[in-house]
Design an enzyme around this catalytic site. Structure first.
Site, short mmCIF file in Angstrom:
data_model
loop_
_atom_site.label_atom_id
_atom_site.label_comp_id
_atom_site.label_asym_id
_atom_site.label_seq_id
_atom_site.Cartn_x
_atom_site.Cartn_y
_atom_site.Cartn_z
N SER A 5 -11.58 -1.23 10.91
CA SER A 5 -11.22 0.18 10.80
C SER A 5 -10.84 0.76 12.15
O SER A 5 -11.58 0.63 13.12
CB SER A 5 -12.38 0.98 10.21
OG SER A 5 -12.63 0.60 8.88
N ASP A 19 -8.70 11.11 8.20
CA ASP A 19 -9.55 10.03 8.71
C ASP A 19 -9.03 9.49 10.04
O ASP A 19 -8.99 8.28 10.25
CB ASP A 19 -9.67 8.90 7.69
CG ASP A 19 -10.82 7.94 8.03
OD1 ASP A 19 -11.78 8.38 8.70
OD2 ASP A 19 -10.73 6.75 7.67
N HIS A 26 -14.09 8.16 10.56
CA HIS A 26 -15.39 7.69 10.07
C HIS A 26 -16.05 6.71 11.03
O HIS A 26 -17.25 6.45 10.91
CB HIS A 26 -15.24 7.07 8.67
CG HIS A 26 -14.58 5.73 8.64
ND1 HIS A 26 -13.25 5.56 8.31
CD2 HIS A 26 -15.05 4.49 8.90
CE1 HIS A 26 -12.94 4.28 8.35
NE2 HIS A 26 -14.01 3.60 8.70
#
Length: 391
Positions: free
Chosen positions: A243, A165, A135
């Site tokens: 992230s 992901d 993402h």
């Protein structure tokens, strides 16, 4: 002749029993100080400091020094186009007769804007391969990578997998890249130290410390659908921008890739993809450009409790079977209860999915199911998710 004694140094006398008839004179210590005799304890001597004193540097600093140089910042740029139409076909709206008949103004062309984002990553291969979240780089037009030593280089997305992901970015140019050592996430225990490194809110080279709060958290428990992940849960602070950054153990080895954080009520829960799973996906992305996900074509649910509020029995109930899929060809039926996969008992639908995922594509897999009071062995051969969707 009597001698006056100051009140602060009065002599106190009293007669005490003595077998030999002697009178003992008790003198207060305020006047003469403590009585010292051969029987009295000697003043304690200062103990010299040990030759090896505790280091002022924590183990966290040593762990970060080992992997920190390989933690990078990913700056992304994507173009987003927004339509200003009213839902009618663009060709019809452009027709002058149609515009005059309905009194419409000429429609402006679709507008576009540039969105910028930021995330983290870690270099895991000396060829300049960076592991991050899908993402972070999804639909990007440009990726710039910043290293802790000040270098900024372009990056190219090698492959990404939305199911787990995960994504791999290749650094362009140069040949001397720092790398972080990869650990073994299967050896993690609840309570082990966990160190999160990344760039939250654009603040580069941020380090937070916590512990491994739990293991094998399935994303479905977090209300996330369409993913196939069993996550490491940690209380090390993971914030937006973290992230894709690494989760380290006490030795400075990468044991996870930070991916999720729960905000609002219950905040303080962070989640990371185990590095063993991430390595497998990363190698597939590098070699094939995509990841492979084994599926057998079934829908599962937990076994209903026998009484309301009672304990859920172990296993998983088959609620649907894809026609022509591996499960259907193997003889699996709706309402079958899967209790073991590859000889290992399973407690929930998530464990069944994990066992199938680890088996790989094209390898026969034995399921043990209970059907109308009988134990039935079923053999299925998982296929890739894409092949199953094409049916």
């Amino acid at each position: 002749m009597a001698v006056a004694v100051p009140s602060a140094h009065r002599i106190s006398t009293r007669r005490v029993p003595n077998r030999r008839g002697l009178i003992s004179l008790m003198v207060t210590a305020s006047l003469f100080g403590p009585l010292v005799g051969p029987w009295a304890s000697r003043p304690a001597k200062a103990v010299p400091a040990p030759s090896s004193v505790l280091s002022s540097q924590s183990f966290v600093a040593g762990a970060v020094a080992r992997s920190g140089p390989a933690v990078v910042t990913l700056e992304t740029q994507r173009t987003v186009r927004t339509s200003t139409g009213n839902g009618l076909p663009q060709g019809l709206l452009m027709d002058p007769f149609f515009q005059r008949f309905f009194g419409l103004q000429p429609q402006p062309s679709p507008r576009s804007r540039v969105e910028r984002g930021q995330g983290s990553g870690v270099i895991f291969d000396a060829q300049g391969l960076v592991l991050t979240n899908a993402h972070v780089v999804e639909n990007t037009d440009q990726v710039m990578v910043g290293l802790p030593d000040g270098r900024r280089v372009s990056g190219q997305v090698v492959g990404q997998d939305s199911v787990t992901d995960l994504a791999v970015v290749k650094l362009e140019g140069g040949s001397s890249w720092p790398t972080a050592p990869l650990g073994n996430s299967d050896q993690l225990r609840v309570g082990d130290w966990a160190i999160a490194v990344g760039n939250p809110f654009g603040l580069e080279n941020t380090v937070t410390l916590g512990i491994v709060s739990n293991l094998n958290r399935n994303v479905s428990q977090l209300g996330i659908q369409g993913k196939r992940l069993d996550l490491i849960q940690t209380d090390a602070a993971i914030n937006p921008g973290n992230s894709g950054g690494p989760l380290l153990n006490a030795s400075g080895e990468v044991v996870g890739i930070n991916t999720l954080v729960r905000s609002g009520p219950g905040a303080g829960l962070g989640f990371a993809i185990p590095i063993n799973r991430a390595k497998t996906i990363a190698m597939q992305l590098v070699e094939q450009g995509r990841a492979s996900h084994p599926m057998v074509g079934i829908g599962l649910s937990s076994i209903p409790a026998s009484t309301p509020g009672g304990r859920t029995p172990p296993g998983a109930v088959v609620r649907s079977v894809v026609s022509g899929g591996p499960a259907a060809r193997g003889g699996l039926q709706v309402n079958d209860v899967i209790v073991a996969v590859a000889g290992v008992a399973v407690k929930s639908p998530a464990e069944v999915v994990t066992a199938i995922d680890r088996s790989g594509v094209g390898r026969p897999l034995e399921l043990r199911v209970e059907r109308q009071g009988r134990s039935v062995p079923i053999t299925v051969t998982p296929v890739d998710m894409r092949a199953l969707k094409m049916r």
